[in-house]
Design a protein around this motif. Structure first.
Motif, PDB file in Angstrom:
ATOM      1  N   SER A  43       0.816  -1.204   0.000  1.00  0.00           N
ATOM      2  CA  SER A  43       0.000   0.000   0.000  1.00  0.00           C
ATOM      3  C   SER A  43       0.864   1.275   0.000  1.00  0.00           C
ATOM      4  O   SER A  43       0.581   2.238  -0.723  1.00  0.00           O
ATOM      5  CB  SER A  43      -0.910  -0.048   1.223  1.00  0.00           C
ATOM      6  OG  SER A  43      -1.701   1.077   1.293  1.00  0.00           O
ATOM      7  N   PHE A  44       1.919   1.262   0.802  1.00  0.00           N
ATOM      8  CA  PHE A  44       2.812   2.427   0.856  1.00  0.00           C
ATOM      9  C   PHE A  44       3.479   2.651  -0.511  1.00  0.00           C
ATOM     10  O   PHE A  44       3.551   3.779  -1.008  1.00  0.00           O
ATOM     11  CB  PHE A  44       3.871   2.236   1.945  1.00  0.00           C
ATOM     12  CG  PHE A  44       4.837   3.389   2.016  1.00  0.00           C
ATOM     13  CD1 PHE A  44       4.435   4.618   2.497  1.00  0.00           C
ATOM     14  CD2 PHE A  44       6.148   3.242   1.575  1.00  0.00           C
ATOM     15  CE1 PHE A  44       5.329   5.691   2.546  1.00  0.00           C
ATOM     16  CE2 PHE A  44       7.036   4.297   1.616  1.00  0.00           C
ATOM     17  CZ  PHE A  44       6.633   5.524   2.103  1.00  0.00           C
ATOM     18  N   SER A  45       3.937   1.559  -1.123  1.00  0.00           N
ATOM     19  CA  SER A  45       4.625   1.675  -2.419  1.00  0.00           C
ATOM     20  C   SER A  45       3.666   2.193  -3.484  1.00  0.00           C
ATOM     21  O   SER A  45       3.967   3.163  -4.195  1.00  0.00           O
ATOM     22  CB  SER A  45       5.182   0.304  -2.850  1.00  0.00           C
ATOM     23  OG  SER A  45       5.874  -0.305  -1.791  1.00  0.00           O
ATOM     24  N   VAL A  46       2.503   1.540  -3.591  1.00  0.00           N
ATOM     25  CA  VAL A  46       1.534   1.922  -4.623  1.00  0.00           C
ATOM     26  C   VAL A  46       0.981   3.323  -4.361  1.00  0.00           C
ATOM     27  O   VAL A  46       0.778   4.106  -5.285  1.00  0.00           O
ATOM     28  CB  VAL A  46       0.374   0.888  -4.676  1.00  0.00           C
ATOM     29  CG1 VAL A  46      -0.752   1.373  -5.565  1.00  0.00           C
ATOM     30  CG2 VAL A  46       0.892  -0.451  -5.180  1.00  0.00           C
ATOM     31  N   GLY A  47       0.777   3.644  -3.088  1.00  0.00           N
ATOM     32  CA  GLY A  47       0.226   4.964  -2.743  1.00  0.00           C
ATOM     33  C   GLY A  47       1.174   6.083  -3.148  1.00  0.00           C
ATOM     34  O   GLY A  47       0.757   7.093  -3.735  1.00  0.00           O
ATOM     35  N   THR A  48       2.465   5.905  -2.855  1.00  0.00           N
ATOM     36  CA  THR A  48       3.441   6.952  -3.182  1.00  0.00           C
ATOM     37  C   THR A  48       3.620   7.056  -4.697  1.00  0.00           C
ATOM     38  O   THR A  48       3.686   8.165  -5.249  1.00  0.00           O
ATOM     39  CB  THR A  48       4.783   6.672  -2.478  1.00  0.00           C
ATOM     40  OG1 THR A  48       4.523   6.423  -1.093  1.00  0.00           O
ATOM     41  CG2 THR A  48       5.731   7.844  -2.590  1.00  0.00           C
ATOM     42  N   GLU A  66      12.803   2.641  -7.065  1.00  0.00           N
ATOM     43  CA  GLU A  66      13.008   1.937  -5.792  1.00  0.00           C
ATOM     44  C   GLU A  66      11.686   1.411  -5.230  1.00  0.00           C
ATOM     45  O   GLU A  66      11.592   0.262  -4.783  1.00  0.00           O
ATOM     46  CB  GLU A  66      13.677   2.880  -4.776  1.00  0.00           C
ATOM     47  CG  GLU A  66      13.950   2.210  -3.443  1.00  0.00           C
ATOM     48  CD  GLU A  66      14.661   3.146  -2.469  1.00  0.00           C
ATOM     49  OE1 GLU A  66      15.736   3.650  -2.812  1.00  0.00           O
ATOM     50  OE2 GLU A  66      14.126   3.356  -1.373  1.00  0.00           O
ATOM     51  N   LEU A  67      10.666   2.260  -5.256  1.00  0.00           N
ATOM     52  CA  LEU A  67       9.367   1.841  -4.724  1.00  0.00           C
ATOM     53  C   LEU A  67       8.778   0.684  -5.536  1.00  0.00           C
ATOM     54  O   LEU A  67       8.186  -0.247  -4.981  1.00  0.00           O
ATOM     55  CB  LEU A  67       8.389   3.023  -4.712  1.00  0.00           C
ATOM     56  CG  LEU A  67       8.683   4.103  -3.668  1.00  0.00           C
ATOM     57  CD1 LEU A  67       7.902   5.368  -3.985  1.00  0.00           C
ATOM     58  CD2 LEU A  67       8.360   3.606  -2.261  1.00  0.00           C
ATOM     59  N   ALA A  68       8.957   0.757  -6.849  1.00  0.00           N
ATOM     60  CA  ALA A  68       8.437  -0.310  -7.702  1.00  0.00           C
ATOM     61  C   ALA A  68       9.201  -1.612  -7.456  1.00  0.00           C
ATOM     62  O   ALA A  68       8.610  -2.700  -7.451  1.00  0.00           O
ATOM     63  CB  ALA A  68       8.515   0.101  -9.170  1.00  0.00           C
TER      64      ALA A  68
END
Ligand code: HEC
Length: 158
Positions: A43-48, A66-68
């Motif tokens: 959720s944090f990754s997709v949200g950002t 990085e988030l992906a």
């Protein structure tokens, strides 16, 4: 003095009762917390990334990549120990959770939804750092895979 002592012991009693209630968790609470931690990472990754895609925060290629990559890693975690039988939302002994019994009743069907996320996350991981348009065009499939699984296997919020 008398009253203070009585009040004092009431408070101690209440705190102790609270501790006892917390110690009596269900047998699957740790597994439930572990899988929810995984979902929080999703959720944090997709949200950002979504905030970048929508222009709410500036696009940053390094951070997007990085988030992906984090989402892709989290989507590929081994999950066998996260879903013990009996850890669904129908058992009031369990920690708060929204996992429907259908997950276990129709297993391994949910694996298809997990695979959908893995496929979408792998593409996002190669695309997210290649510019805002590349990020935007690879986000949709990820969101669709989250929603598809939630519609089938996650209880609605009460
Ligand atoms: C294969 C099925 C599946 C996929 C794919 C999936 N989810 Fe979930 N998700 C669930 C289930 C089931 C729960 C309920 C788990 C529980 O409460 O123990 C859940 C719970 C959650 C929660 C709540 C966690 C908590 O702390 O209670 C969040 C946030 C979440 N998912 C986000 C996502 C996002 C974002 C994606 C896509 C990147 C995603 N999920 C993909 C099945 C899935």
């Amino acid at each position: 003095m008398q009253i203070r002592t009585i009040l004092g012991s009431c408070i101690v009693g209440a705190v102790m009762a609270g501790n006892v209630a917390m110690a009596e968790g269900g047998p699957h609470d740790k597994a439930i917390k572990a899988r929810q931690a995984m979902f929080q990472l999703y959720s944090f990754s997709v949200g950002t990334l979504g905030d970048m895609a929508k222009g709410k925060i500036d696009y940053n290629a390094e951070l997007a990549a990085e988030l992906a990559a984090n989402l892709n890693a989290a989507a590929n975690l081994g999950q066998s120990a996260f879903w013990p039988a009996g850890s669904d939302n129908s058992n009031p002994e369990n920690a708060r959770n929204r996992a429907l019994p259908k997950i276990w009743e129709t297993f391994p069907a949910i694996g298809e939804n997990a695979q959908e996320l893995k496929d979408a996350a792998a593409i996002l991981a190669t695309e997210a750092g290649n510019g805002l348009d590349a990020l935007r065009s690879s986000m949709g499939a990820v969101g669709k895979s989250c929603k598809g699984c939630h519609d089938e296997y996650r209880a609605k919020k009460k």
